[in-house]
Design an enzyme around this catalytic site. Structure first.
Site: not given
Ligand code: IFM
Length: 455
Positions: A76, A120, A165, A294, A296, A364
């Site tokens: 990606r 992006h 995002e 995505n 985290y 992500e």
């Molecule tokens: O690096 C970023 C990415 O560009 C978008 N999502 C979160 C990642 C980590 O912060």
């Protein structure tokens, strides 16, 4: 190993243009808002910029070899709008198009499926100068750019993601000002969110009108679910506001045909939503072939007094929430709480909330830890292993998950943090641009190979 993933599950890694390409003045590329923002003193840590980054624009052949060595099914990446259209619209730059064609051809020659993202966060500066995402015309320009890129690469790329995002591009960029273009506006941020969604829908329509069988269209959303820190109704309500701003502002119109009502009530002085026109929701709700998630971390939310004295400027940091009361769990090098179960519930909740939700890719997931210098990043390996298991748990629970992309292939420009935080499976020594695979690269390669073997 047991394998709860569906047949055809795609294992991949992800990057984005501004974070790795560098070469910001090469081959006719026009300036983007991140070039401008990074040049503002104090905007990015240590005065770092994306001017060189990981110099992927000039070292892409080496990077494709590293991808091939990793054994991924898919890669990606994002296309830089201002490489294709230096002024944001109008004249196309063939050298920019040729770069992405060479990259895609090399990926396909190595059996790696390209997952292309159109946006992006790197809006051409020329469009920002005309109002940027606050302005409805930018949505139209985005659809034109999508159509041009799709015409140029549609014969070789099947997976087309519009936005990465949009919460960050709108609320963080136009509301909090931590990202380009660095604006701190309430109304502008909400208008930007709407125009990003509108641009997405227009782009999908434009590309689909010209598509060939097998092509798929989707969007990528960051999903940080909000958890109240106590069951006090005030904290529960605060978590609801946070979730509305970060998640439902995007998922409800995309998959539920309406904006959440709470979104208009929670900003007080912002009463002008005339940027939403009749018919926009039908465009935004254009059916999708996939949703990229995505993930985290989770946000732990407490009620808090509004901090802005001027209500008209209320935005993400002023919806009366406190997100600093973290639970006693391990944290990554960026201080993010490590809670893989949050990924499972994110997926099962989306599945339950939106009937007809398209299949999901984890587009992500990854982490940073202080660099030990010996490339033995065992903390990253644990993080990835646990989040892949969390993805598998959601698949086993019935969520249609089709793939997992680790963020990121290479160390790169981590936006306002500059180069301090390293997300890569591959270490980049910036002064020499030497690439060294970390232990996590070798672990992921073995993991993918084993996953393919197991029933
Ligand atoms: O690096 C970023 C990415 O560009 C978008 N999502 C979160 C990642 C980590 O912060």
């Amino acid at each position: 190993m047991t394998n709860g993933f569906p047949a055809g599950f795609r294992w991949g890694v992800a990057t984005s243009a501004y974070q790795i390409e560098g070469a910001t003045r090469q081959d006719g590329r026009g300036p983007s808002i991140w070039d401008t923002f990074a040049a503002v003193p104090g905007a990015v840590a240590s005065g770092d910029t994306g001017d060189v980054a990981a110099d992927h624009y000039n070292r892409w052949t080496e990077d494709v070899k590293l991808l091939a060595g990793l054994g991924v099914d898919a890669y990606r990446f994002s296309v830089s709008w201002s490489r294709i259209l230096p002024d944001g619209r109008g004249r196309a730059e063939q050298r920019g198009i040729d770069f992405y064609r060479r990259l895609v051809d090399a990926l396909l020659n190595n059996g790696i499926e390209p997952f292309l993202t159109l946006y992006h966060w790197d809006l051409p500066q020329a469009l920002e100068d005309r109002g940027g995402w606050r302005d409805r015309d930018t949505a139209e320009s985005f659809a034109e750019y999508a159509a041009i890129t799709h015409d140029a690469l549609g014969d070789v790329v099947r997976k087309w993601t519009t936005l990465n995002e949009p919460y960050c591009s709108s609320i963080v960029g136009y509301g909090e000002g931590r990202h380009a273009p660095g604006a701190q506006e309430g109304h502008g941020a909400l208008a930007a969110a709407h125009h990003l969604l509108l641009g997405h829908g227009l782009a999908v329509r434009a590309m689909r009108a010209n598509s060939s069988p097998g092509q798929e269209f989707g969007i990528v959303l960051n999903q940080s679910p909000a958890v109240p820190v106590t069951d006090d109704p005030a904290d529960v309500a605060a978590a609801g506001r946070q979730d509305c701003l970060l998640r439902r502002q995007f998922t409800d119109p995309l998959f539920g045909s309406a904006y959440p009502g709470e979104l208009t009530s929670m900003f007080g002085a912002i009463t002008d939503f005339s940027f939403r026109h009749d018919g926009d929701l039908a465009i935004i709700g254009e059916p999708l072939d996939y949703l990229g998630v995505n993930y985290y971390y989770r946000l732990h939310v407490a009620d808090a007094p509004h901090r802005e004295p001027e209500p008209a400027r209320r935005t993400a940091h002023d919806i009366g929430v406190d997100t600093t009361r973290l639970p006693d769990v391990p944290r990554t090098g960026m201080g993010w709480p490590v809670e893989p179960e949050g990924l499972t519930t994110t997926l099962t909740d989306l599945h339950a909330r939106y009937p007809g939700l398209p299949p999901i890719y984890i587009t992500e997931n990854g982490c940073v830890y202080p660099d030990s210098g010996d490339f033995d990043d065992h903390d990253r390996i644990s993080y990835l292993r646990d989040h892949i298991a969390a993805t598998e748990a959601a698949a086993t629970a019935g969520v249609a998950v089709r793939g997992y992309f680790c963020w990121s292939l290479l160390d790169n420009f981590e936006w306002a943090h500059g180069y301090k935080h390293r997300f890569g499976l591959i270490h980049v020594d910036y002064p020499t641009q030497r690439r060294t695979p970390r232990e996590s690269y070798h672990w992921y390669r073995s993991f993918i190979a084993a996953a393919r073997q197991s029933p």
